[in-house]
Design a protein around this motif. Sequence first.
Motif, PDB file in Angstrom:
ATOM      1  N   HIS A 289       0.836  -1.203   0.000  1.00 36.89           N
ATOM      2  CA  HIS A 289       0.000   0.000   0.000  1.00 36.89           C
ATOM      3  C   HIS A 289       0.874   1.258   0.000  1.00 36.89           C
ATOM      4  O   HIS A 289       0.609   2.209  -0.753  1.00 36.89           O
ATOM      5  CB  HIS A 289      -0.930  -0.001   1.212  1.00 36.89           C
ATOM      6  N   LEU A 290       1.911   1.265   0.823  1.00 36.53           N
ATOM      7  CA  LEU A 290       2.819   2.425   0.865  1.00 36.53           C
ATOM      8  C   LEU A 290       3.489   2.636  -0.489  1.00 36.53           C
ATOM      9  O   LEU A 290       3.626   3.773  -0.957  1.00 36.53           O
ATOM     10  CB  LEU A 290       3.876   2.245   1.952  1.00 36.53           C
ATOM     11  N   ILE A 291       3.888   1.546  -1.121  1.00 36.54           N
ATOM     12  CA  ILE A 291       4.548   1.645  -2.431  1.00 36.54           C
ATOM     13  C   ILE A 291       3.562   2.178  -3.475  1.00 36.54           C
ATOM     14  O   ILE A 291       3.891   3.094  -4.239  1.00 36.54           O
ATOM     15  CB  ILE A 291       5.135   0.285  -2.856  1.00 36.54           C
ATOM     16  N   ALA A 292       2.361   1.619  -3.515  1.00 40.90           N
ATOM     17  CA  ALA A 292       1.372   2.052  -4.513  1.00 40.90           C
ATOM     18  C   ALA A 292       1.003   3.520  -4.320  1.00 40.90           C
ATOM     19  O   ALA A 292       0.963   4.294  -5.289  1.00 40.90           O
ATOM     20  CB  ALA A 292       0.129   1.174  -4.420  1.00 40.90           C
ATOM     21  N   ARG A 293       0.749   3.901  -3.094  1.00 37.65           N
ATOM     22  CA  ARG A 293       0.401   5.295  -2.808  1.00 37.65           C
ATOM     23  C   ARG A 293       1.567   6.208  -3.173  1.00 37.65           C
ATOM     24  O   ARG A 293       1.384   7.260  -3.787  1.00 37.65           O
ATOM     25  CB  ARG A 293       0.051   5.436  -1.326  1.00 37.65           C
ATOM     26  N   GLY A 294       2.771   5.799  -2.807  1.00 39.35           N
ATOM     27  CA  GLY A 294       3.954   6.593  -3.113  1.00 39.35           C
ATOM     28  C   GLY A 294       4.181   6.753  -4.610  1.00 39.35           C
ATOM     29  O   GLY A 294       4.553   7.835  -5.075  1.00 39.35           O
ATOM     30  N   LEU A 295       3.939   5.688  -5.377  1.00 34.73           N
ATOM     31  CA  LEU A 295       4.112   5.779  -6.826  1.00 34.73           C
ATOM     32  C   LEU A 295       3.107   6.736  -7.446  1.00 34.73           C
ATOM     33  O   LEU A 295       3.440   7.476  -8.369  1.00 34.73           O
ATOM     34  CB  LEU A 295       3.984   4.400  -7.465  1.00 34.73           C
TER      35      LEU A 295
END
Length: 161
Positions: free
Chosen positions: A8-14
């Motif tokens: 989730h952190l990666i997707a939101r960050g991207l």
Amino acid sequence: MDSEQRQHLIARGLLLDWAANSAPTDNAAVAAAAHAGHALRVFDRRAALSDLRARAYLRDAFRDLDDQEVDDAHPRDCAGRCYGTGEVLTVFTWEHHGDGIYTPVHQEPVLCCFGSPTAHAPDCATCKGHGFTYPPGYRELCLDGRSPDREPEAALTPQEA
């Protein structure tokens, strides 16, 4: 649960990084993308970096995550002989030379179904379950009714006594 939170952190960050790249003069978007990169580094228990390097860390984490998902699609000793790639190079079209002799003409990768790529449901409307169609002069692989006909077999390894 930790892996889902990390994803989730990666997707939101991207998404934030994409927004920052789309509008580089939008300081709020740039700051939000950097904050997302820093949050991922904190989650991974890594030391703090500059804002640009934190955003680069997000992209690297996504590439690593994407590579891992592809590698884990099938076991390396998959019964469908895809060797863990999830795809099998399959002949699609054969040319008919008479007397039931066909030579391969065209092949490409198809998704591995743990067994024969021609495994079909008996009620396939296109090929009636035998896996092939026969246009004049050719035999072509039918992918319409393709289904996995069995579960992956366990690896055959010698057991220690």
